[in-house]
Write a protein that holds these residues in place. Structure first.
Motif, PDB file in Angstrom:
ATOM      1  N   UNK A 257       0.832  -1.196   0.000  1.00  0.00           N
ATOM      2  CA  UNK A 257       0.000   0.000   0.000  1.00  0.00           C
ATOM      3  C   UNK A 257       0.868   1.248   0.000  1.00  0.00           C
ATOM      4  N   UNK A 258       0.550   2.218  -0.858  1.00  0.00           N
ATOM      5  CA  UNK A 258       1.272   3.485  -0.807  1.00  0.00           C
ATOM      6  C   UNK A 258       0.759   4.278   0.395  1.00  0.00           C
ATOM      7  N   UNK A 259       1.533   5.254   0.893  1.00  0.00           N
ATOM      8  CA  UNK A 259       1.146   6.001   2.097  1.00  0.00           C
ATOM      9  C   UNK A 259      -0.251   6.610   2.039  1.00  0.00           C
ATOM     10  N   UNK A 260      -0.684   7.266   0.932  1.00  0.00           N
ATOM     11  CA  UNK A 260      -2.046   7.828   0.930  1.00  0.00           C
ATOM     12  C   UNK A 260      -3.132   6.769   1.116  1.00  0.00           C
ATOM     13  N   UNK A 261      -2.945   5.608   0.517  1.00  0.00           N
ATOM     14  CA  UNK A 261      -3.943   4.545   0.655  1.00  0.00           C
ATOM     15  C   UNK A 261      -3.986   4.026   2.087  1.00  0.00           C
ATOM     16  N   UNK A 262      -2.822   3.819   2.690  1.00  0.00           N
ATOM     17  CA  UNK A 262      -2.766   3.351   4.081  1.00  0.00           C
ATOM     18  C   UNK A 262      -3.435   4.351   5.016  1.00  0.00           C
ATOM     19  N   UNK A 263      -3.181   5.645   4.810  1.00  0.00           N
ATOM     20  CA  UNK A 263      -3.800   6.685   5.644  1.00  0.00           C
ATOM     21  C   UNK A 263      -5.308   6.703   5.443  1.00  0.00           C
ATOM     22  N   UNK A 264      -5.743   6.503   4.215  1.00  0.00           N
ATOM     23  CA  UNK A 264      -7.183   6.518   3.942  1.00  0.00           C
ATOM     24  C   UNK A 264      -7.880   5.340   4.620  1.00  0.00           C
ATOM     25  N   UNK A 265      -7.231   4.191   4.638  1.00  0.00           N
ATOM     26  CA  UNK A 265      -7.841   2.999   5.217  1.00  0.00           C
ATOM     27  C   UNK A 265      -7.833   3.001   6.743  1.00  0.00           C
ATOM     28  N   UNK A 266      -6.778   3.584   7.324  1.00  0.00           N
ATOM     29  CA  UNK A 266      -6.572   3.438   8.774  1.00  0.00           C
ATOM     30  C   UNK A 266      -6.645   4.736   9.556  1.00  0.00           C
ATOM     31  N   UNK A 267      -6.552   5.873   8.879  1.00  0.00           N
ATOM     32  CA  UNK A 267      -6.410   7.123   9.598  1.00  0.00           C
ATOM     33  C   UNK A 267      -4.940   7.415   9.826  1.00  0.00           C
ATOM     34  N   UNK A 268      -4.623   8.671  10.034  1.00  0.00           N
ATOM     35  CA  UNK A 268      -3.222   9.090  10.121  1.00  0.00           C
ATOM     36  C   UNK A 268      -2.472   8.446  11.271  1.00  0.00           C
ATOM     37  N   UNK A 269      -3.070   8.446  12.476  1.00  0.00           N
ATOM     38  CA  UNK A 269      -2.368   7.936  13.659  1.00  0.00           C
ATOM     39  C   UNK A 269      -2.078   6.450  13.535  1.00  0.00           C
ATOM     40  N   UNK A 270      -3.084   5.651  13.167  1.00  0.00           N
ATOM     41  CA  UNK A 270      -2.880   4.208  13.057  1.00  0.00           C
ATOM     42  C   UNK A 270      -1.952   3.876  11.899  1.00  0.00           C
ATOM     43  N   UNK A 271      -2.033   4.625  10.804  1.00  0.00           N
ATOM     44  CA  UNK A 271      -1.132   4.375   9.676  1.00  0.00           C
ATOM     45  C   UNK A 271       0.322   4.557  10.101  1.00  0.00           C
ATOM     46  N   UNK A 272       0.585   5.617  10.852  1.00  0.00           N
ATOM     47  CA  UNK A 272       1.957   5.856  11.332  1.00  0.00           C
ATOM     48  C   UNK A 272       2.392   4.751  12.285  1.00  0.00           C
ATOM     49  N   UNK A 273       1.466   4.313  13.148  1.00  0.00           N
ATOM     50  CA  UNK A 273       1.804   3.269  14.112  1.00  0.00           C
ATOM     51  C   UNK A 273       2.112   1.953  13.406  1.00  0.00           C
ATOM     52  N   UNK A 274       1.295   1.599  12.437  1.00  0.00           N
ATOM     53  CA  UNK A 274       1.539   0.368  11.688  1.00  0.00           C
ATOM     54  C   UNK A 274       2.853   0.426  10.916  1.00  0.00           C
ATOM     55  N   UNK A 275       3.130   1.582  10.317  1.00  0.00           N
ATOM     56  CA  UNK A 275       4.363   1.738   9.569  1.00  0.00           C
ATOM     57  C   UNK A 275       5.573   1.596  10.497  1.00  0.00           C
ATOM     58  N   UNK A 276       5.458   2.170  11.706  1.00  0.00           N
ATOM     59  CA  UNK A 276       6.543   2.052  12.684  1.00  0.00           C
ATOM     60  C   UNK A 276       6.719   0.603  13.121  1.00  0.00           C
ATOM     61  N   UNK A 277       5.611  -0.111  13.311  1.00  0.00           N
ATOM     62  CA  UNK A 277       5.711  -1.531  13.660  1.00  0.00           C
ATOM     63  C   UNK A 277       6.433  -2.315  12.569  1.00  0.00           C
ATOM     64  N   UNK A 278       6.078  -2.045  11.325  1.00  0.00           N
ATOM     65  CA  UNK A 278       6.703  -2.757  10.215  1.00  0.00           C
ATOM     66  C   UNK A 278       8.185  -2.426  10.098  1.00  0.00           C
TER      67      UNK A 278
END
Length: 357
Positions: free
Chosen positions: A201-222
Motif C-alpha cells: 500500500x502506498x502512504x495515501x492509501x494506508x492513511x485513507x484505510x486506517x487514519x493518520x495515527x494508526x497508519x503511522x503506528x503500523x508503519x513504525x511496527x513494520x
C-alpha cells in the motif's frame, strides 16, 4: 546496544487472586463472576472453551464440572497495587498497562541480565503475592508484549533482535497489540493480512484505510521504529480506581461506602506516585435506564459522567471525597460500578501555580 524491555502480565488475574484462598482448586476449571457473566476464567476452564464475557449458563454447558467463585473486587485492587509496587522495587521505571500488567524499563541491562531479572520477578511475585506471572522480553513494547503472549501461561520468553525482523515481517495483523477489528478488516479487504504486506500500500492509501495515527503506528511496527520508551506513573496525566456496588455472593454497599472505597484507593495511588490532581471525573455505570445527564455506553449500559475541580492541586482524600459527594448530590441510588479519575496530574512537589487551572 540497549537492553530489552520487560512486559510482565499476571495470568488470569481475577481468577488467580480468588484461587489464593482455594489452592485445592488450582487444577480445576474455575471462573470468577460478579453476576451471571464470567469475569475471568482460569486456564483449566479456558481449555474447555470458557471465556470472559460468556454467561454462566453457557460456561456450565461447555464445562459441566465448572467451579464458580465470587469476584474478589476489593482484594483485586489491593493485589494490583502490591504487584506494581513490587515491579517498582526492581526497575527504575514502570508503566502500567492495566491493573495486572506493566512494561518495565530494563534497557540499561544486558539481555542476559534482563532475563535473570525476569526470572527473579516471577519468583518474587509467586512467593510474596501467590500469583503466576508471565514475562516477555523485547527491544520494543510490541516485541515484549508479543513475547509474553507467546509464553502464557506462567512462562518467560525473549524475542531477540535476531528473531525480530522475520517475526515482524510475518506477524498477522490480528495478533498485533492495539490494532482493532475494523482496521484489520479494512486492510484485509485491501489484501494485507501481515505487517510485511503493508509495503503493498502506498502512504495515501494506508492513511485513507486506517487514519493518520494508526497508519503511522503500523508503519513504525513494520519498520521496527515503534515505541520503546517506558513512561512511569509519575508521567501520567490521569489515575483511576473503581469499585462495584455488589458482587457474586457479596452484600450491597451504599453509595457513600462505595465513594469511600474508590476515593481512598485512587488518592493512595496518586500519593504513592507523588502526584497532585486538579480535576475529578466521576463515572457511574449500570445496566438500567439512562438517567438524566447520562449516556448510553457500549453494550447498552447506562453511563453518567460528571466532572469537577479540586480547590487546589492535591490528592487529599477528604477534599476529593467532598468534590465527588457534591457531584453525586442528586444521585442517591448507588450504581453498579463507580469510577473516580484524578486528572490534570502534576508532580506534587511542583509549585501550585504551575498546576493546570
Amino acid at each position: 546496544m540497549p537492553g530489552p524491555l520487560i512486559h510482565a502480565d499476571a495470568d488470569a488475574f481475577f481468577a488467580s487472586v480468588a484461587l489464593r484462598r482455594h489452592p485445592e482448586l488450582l487444577e480445576r476449571p474455575v471462573v470468577v463472576a460478579g453476576g451471571p457473566v464470567v469475569a475471568c476464567a482460569a486456564y483449566p476452564a479456558r481449555a474447555h472453551g470458557v471465556r470472559a464475557g460468556m454467561s454462566l449458563l453457557e460456561a456450565r454447558r461447555a464445562c459441566p464440572g465448572l467451579v464458580v467463585l465470587p469476584l474478589p473486587g476489593d482484594e483485586v485492587e489491593a493485589v494490583s497495587d502490591a504487584l506494581l509496587r513490587l515491579f517498582a522495587e526492581l526497575v527504575p521505571a514502570v508503566e502500567p498497562g492495566s491493573m495486572e500488567e506493566a512494561f518495565l524499563d530494563t534497557s540499561a541491562l544486558s539481555w542476559s541480565a534482563a532475563e535473570r531479572l525476569g526470572h527473579e520477578l516471577r519468583a518474587r511475585v509467586r512467593r510474596e503475592l501467590g500469583l503466576p506471572v508471565t514475562v516477555g522480553l523485547g527491544r520494543t513494547k510490541l516485541m515484549a508484549k508479543t513475547a509474553s503472549r507467546a509464553a502464557k501461561p506462567d512462562g518467560l520468553r525473549a524475542i531477540t533482535p535476531d528473531e525480530e525482523t522475520a517475526l515482524r515481517h510475518h506477524a498477522p495483523l490480528g495478533e498485533l497489540w492495539g490494532v482493532g477489528e475494523r482496521t484489520r478488516a479494512r486492510l484485509e479487504l485491501a489484501g494485507v493480512t501481515t505487517l510485511g504486506q503493508l509495503d503493498r500500500l502506498d502512504p495515501p492509501t494506508l492513511h485513507r484505510l486506517c487514519g493518520t495515527t494508526m497508519a503511522r503506528r503500523l508503519r513504525a511496527m513494520a519498520d521496527g521504529t515503534d515505541d520503546a520508551v517506558v513512561r512511569p506513573v509519575r508521567a501520567r496525566r490521569t489515575l483511576s480506581a473503581e469499585a462495584a456496588t455488589s458482587g457474586w455472593g457479596r452484600p450491597d454497599r451504599t453509595l457513600a461506602e462505595l465513594v469511600d472505597v474508590v476515593v481512598e484507593r485512587v488518592c493512595h495511588r496518586a500519593a504513592e506516585a507523588g502526584l497532585a490532581a486538579a480535576t475529578v471525573t466521576v463515572l457511574l455505570r449500570s445496566g438500567g435506564e439512562v438517567r438524566s445527564g447520562g449516556e448510553v455506553g457500549s453494550g447498552g449500559e447506562a453511563r453518567t459522567v460528571r466532572r469537577g475541580r479540586l480547590p487546589r492541586p492535591g490528592a487529599d482524600p477528604a477534599e476529593v471525597r467532598a468534590v465527588v459527594s457534591e457531584l453525586l448530590a442528586d444521585h442517591p441510588e448507588p450504581p453498579e460500578i463507580l469510577s473516580v479519575t484524578l486528572g490534570d496530574l502534576v508532580p506534587a512537589d511542583r509549585p501550585q501555580q504551575d498546576a493546570l487551572f
